[in-house]
Design a protein around this motif. Structure first.
Motif, PDB file in Angstrom:
ATOM      1  N   ASP A  12     -30.290  28.880  19.005  1.00 25.96           N
ATOM      2  CA  ASP A  12     -28.982  29.104  19.631  1.00 25.96           C
ATOM      3  C   ASP A  12     -29.027  30.267  20.614  1.00 25.96           C
ATOM      4  O   ASP A  12     -28.072  30.476  21.358  1.00 25.96           O
ATOM      5  N   CYS A  13     -30.116  31.053  20.593  1.00 24.93           N
ATOM      6  CA  CYS A  13     -30.167  32.343  21.269  1.00 24.93           C
ATOM      7  C   CYS A  13     -31.082  32.395  22.490  1.00 24.93           C
ATOM      8  O   CYS A  13     -32.086  31.687  22.561  1.00 24.93           O
ATOM      9  N   THR A  14     -30.727  33.273  23.399  1.00 24.40           N
ATOM     10  CA  THR A  14     -31.569  33.638  24.533  1.00 24.40           C
ATOM     11  C   THR A  14     -31.333  35.117  24.806  1.00 24.40           C
ATOM     12  O   THR A  14     -30.483  35.739  24.168  1.00 24.40           O
ATOM     13  N   SER A  15     -32.059  35.686  25.743  1.00 28.69           N
ATOM     14  CA  SER A  15     -31.844  37.099  26.058  1.00 28.69           C
ATOM     15  C   SER A  15     -31.299  37.254  27.469  1.00 28.69           C
ATOM     16  O   SER A  15     -31.558  36.433  28.349  1.00 28.69           O
ATOM     17  N   VAL A  16     -30.526  38.323  27.658  1.00 28.98           N
ATOM     18  CA  VAL A  16     -29.941  38.665  28.946  1.00 28.98           C
ATOM     19  C   VAL A  16     -30.207  40.148  29.187  1.00 28.98           C
ATOM     20  O   VAL A  16     -30.017  40.969  28.289  1.00 28.98           O
ATOM     21  N   ARG A  17     -30.641  40.477  30.399  1.00 29.99           N
ATOM     22  CA  ARG A  17     -30.897  41.866  30.778  1.00 29.99           C
ATOM     23  C   ARG A  17     -29.641  42.427  31.443  1.00 29.99           C
ATOM     24  O   ARG A  17     -29.179  41.900  32.447  1.00 29.99           O
ATOM     25  N   LEU A  18     -29.083  43.503  30.864  1.00 29.88           N
ATOM     26  CA  LEU A  18     -27.870  44.125  31.374  1.00 29.88           C
ATOM     27  C   LEU A  18     -28.148  45.559  31.794  1.00 29.88           C
ATOM     28  O   LEU A  18     -28.738  46.330  31.027  1.00 29.88           O
ATOM     29  N   THR A  19     -27.727  45.936  32.989  1.00 34.31           N
ATOM     30  CA  THR A  19     -27.847  47.315  33.450  1.00 34.31           C
ATOM     31  C   THR A  19     -26.802  48.138  32.715  1.00 34.31           C
ATOM     32  O   THR A  19     -25.632  47.754  32.648  1.00 34.31           O
ATOM     33  N   THR A  20     -27.216  49.292  32.178  1.00 38.42           N
ATOM     34  CA  THR A  20     -26.313  50.085  31.339  1.00 38.42           C
ATOM     35  C   THR A  20     -25.795  51.354  31.982  1.00 38.42           C
ATOM     36  O   THR A  20     -24.885  51.980  31.438  1.00 38.42           O
ATOM     37  N   ASP A  21     -26.392  51.766  33.106  1.00 36.83           N
ATOM     38  CA  ASP A  21     -25.926  52.999  33.748  1.00 36.83           C
ATOM     39  C   ASP A  21     -26.340  53.037  35.214  1.00 36.83           C
ATOM     40  O   ASP A  21     -27.028  52.139  35.700  1.00 36.83           O
ATOM     41  N   CYS A  22     -25.938  54.094  35.899  1.00 31.80           N
ATOM     42  CA  CYS A  22     -26.194  54.198  37.332  1.00 31.80           C
ATOM     43  C   CYS A  22     -27.665  54.444  37.669  1.00 31.80           C
ATOM     44  O   CYS A  22     -28.069  54.267  38.815  1.00 31.80           O
ATOM     45  N   CYS A  23     -28.469  54.800  36.688  1.00 29.55           N
ATOM     46  CA  CYS A  23     -29.901  55.008  36.921  1.00 29.55           C
ATOM     47  C   CYS A  23     -30.678  53.690  36.910  1.00 29.55           C
ATOM     48  O   CYS A  23     -31.835  53.657  37.318  1.00 29.55           O
ATOM     49  N   GLY A  24     -30.046  52.643  36.405  1.00 31.41           N
ATOM     50  CA  GLY A  24     -30.717  51.350  36.325  1.00 31.41           C
ATOM     51  C   GLY A  24     -31.338  51.065  34.976  1.00 31.41           C
ATOM     52  O   GLY A  24     -32.103  50.108  34.830  1.00 31.41           O
ATOM     53  N   ASN A  25     -31.036  51.889  33.967  1.00 38.39           N
ATOM     54  CA  ASN A  25     -31.529  51.599  32.620  1.00 38.39           C
ATOM     55  C   ASN A  25     -30.938  50.277  32.167  1.00 38.39           C
ATOM     56  O   ASN A  25     -29.865  49.870  32.628  1.00 38.39           O
ATOM     57  N   ALA A  26     -31.655  49.590  31.279  1.00 37.34           N
ATOM     58  CA  ALA A  26     -31.229  48.246  30.883  1.00 37.34           C
ATOM     59  C   ALA A  26     -31.315  48.033  29.385  1.00 37.34           C
ATOM     60  O   ALA A  26     -32.137  48.633  28.697  1.00 37.34           O
ATOM     61  N   LEU A  27     -30.456  47.143  28.922  1.00 40.29           N
ATOM     62  CA  LEU A  27     -30.475  46.621  27.569  1.00 40.29           C
ATOM     63  C   LEU A  27     -30.800  45.144  27.691  1.00 40.29           C
ATOM     64  O   LEU A  27     -30.155  44.431  28.464  1.00 40.29           O
ATOM     65  N   VAL A  28     -31.798  44.686  26.963  1.00 38.86           N
ATOM     66  CA  VAL A  28     -32.089  43.257  26.897  1.00 38.86           C
ATOM     67  C   VAL A  28     -31.520  42.803  25.556  1.00 38.86           C
ATOM     68  O   VAL A  28     -32.047  43.130  24.503  1.00 38.86           O
ATOM     69  N   THR A  29     -30.397  42.100  25.630  1.00 36.81           N
ATOM     70  CA  THR A  29     -29.651  41.753  24.434  1.00 36.81           C
ATOM     71  C   THR A  29     -29.677  40.257  24.166  1.00 36.81           C
ATOM     72  O   THR A  29     -29.854  39.458  25.083  1.00 36.81           O
ATOM     73  N   GLY A  30     -29.522  39.898  22.911  1.00 34.27           N
ATOM     74  CA  GLY A  30     -29.481  38.500  22.526  1.00 34.27           C
ATOM     75  C   GLY A  30     -28.068  37.955  22.630  1.00 34.27           C
ATOM     76  O   GLY A  30     -27.115  38.608  22.193  1.00 34.27           O
ATOM     77  N   VAL A  31     -27.931  36.776  23.224  1.00 38.49           N
ATOM     78  CA  VAL A  31     -26.648  36.083  23.341  1.00 38.49           C
ATOM     79  C   VAL A  31     -26.867  34.599  23.070  1.00 38.49           C
ATOM     80  O   VAL A  31     -27.991  34.101  23.141  1.00 38.49           O
ATOM     81  N   ARG A  32     -25.787  33.901  22.790  1.00 42.04           N
ATOM     82  CA  ARG A  32     -25.877  32.446  22.636  1.00 42.04           C
ATOM     83  C   ARG A  32     -26.246  31.813  23.972  1.00 42.04           C
ATOM     84  O   ARG A  32     -25.794  32.250  25.033  1.00 42.04           O
ATOM     85  N   VAL A  33     -27.043  30.778  23.928  1.00 40.82           N
ATOM     86  CA  VAL A  33     -27.458  30.065  25.130  1.00 40.82           C
ATOM     87  C   VAL A  33     -26.243  29.617  25.930  1.00 40.82           C
ATOM     88  O   VAL A  33     -26.209  29.760  27.156  1.00 40.82           O
ATOM     89  N   ASP A  34     -25.209  29.124  25.241  1.00 39.44           N
ATOM     90  CA  ASP A  34     -24.037  28.607  25.946  1.00 39.44           C
ATOM     91  C   ASP A  34     -23.153  29.687  26.554  1.00 39.44           C
ATOM     92  O   ASP A  34     -22.224  29.382  27.303  1.00 39.44           O
ATOM     93  N   SER A  35     -23.422  30.952  26.273  1.00 42.35           N
ATOM     94  CA  SER A  35     -22.635  32.037  26.862  1.00 42.35           C
ATOM     95  C   SER A  35     -23.459  32.914  27.810  1.00 42.35           C
ATOM     96  O   SER A  35     -22.920  33.845  28.398  1.00 42.35           O
ATOM     97  N   ALA A  36     -24.732  32.592  27.979  1.00 50.78           N
ATOM     98  CA  ALA A  36     -25.611  33.444  28.789  1.00 50.78           C
ATOM     99  C   ALA A  36     -25.112  33.614  30.229  1.00 50.78           C
ATOM    100  O   ALA A  36     -25.112  34.731  30.764  1.00 50.78           O
ATOM    101  N   ALA A  37     -24.673  32.548  30.870  1.00 46.64           N
ATOM    102  CA  ALA A  37     -24.221  32.645  32.263  1.00 46.64           C
ATOM    103  C   ALA A  37     -23.001  33.559  32.379  1.00 46.64           C
ATOM    104  O   ALA A  37     -22.931  34.390  33.300  1.00 46.64           O
TER     105      ALA A  37
END
Length: 93
Positions: A12-37
């Motif tokens: 059910d899962c995939t990963s999404v890379r999200l920028t977390t701050d103005c420096c460009g740091n990122a969180l690669v978090t797990g989300v449902r495939v149907d909500s990834a977009a």
């Protein structure tokens, strides 16, 4: 974000890379495939609002706090019980 992470099975899962701050740091978090977009679009809109700080970014972090060894690497994704009777998509490098 939590509502987009519920799962019954790792497939059910995939990963999404999200920028977390103005420096460009990122969180690669797990989300449902149907909500990834939707999560990607929301994350991009948020990142577009960050000022350009010019500070260096560190390695991306996973849901459990581990960091990627190689930029752009794909984390392990599991469907993990969160202690409240619900399982959530979870990443780990």
């Amino acid at each position: 974000l939590e509502a987009f992470r519920t799962c019954k099975d790792p497939s059910d899962c995939t990963s999404v890379r999200l920028t977390t701050d103005c420096c460009g740091n990122a969180l690669v978090t797990g989300v449902r495939v149907d909500s990834a977009a939707s999560v990607k679009a929301c994350g991009q809109a948020r990142a577009d609002g960050f000022p350009k700080c010019g500070c260096p970014s560190g390695p991306a972090k996973s849901d459990v706090g581990t960091t990627e060894n190689t930029p752009g690497s794909v984390p392990e994704i599991t469907c993990t019980p969160n202690g409240t009777g619900v399982a959530v998509c979870t990443t780990k490098f």
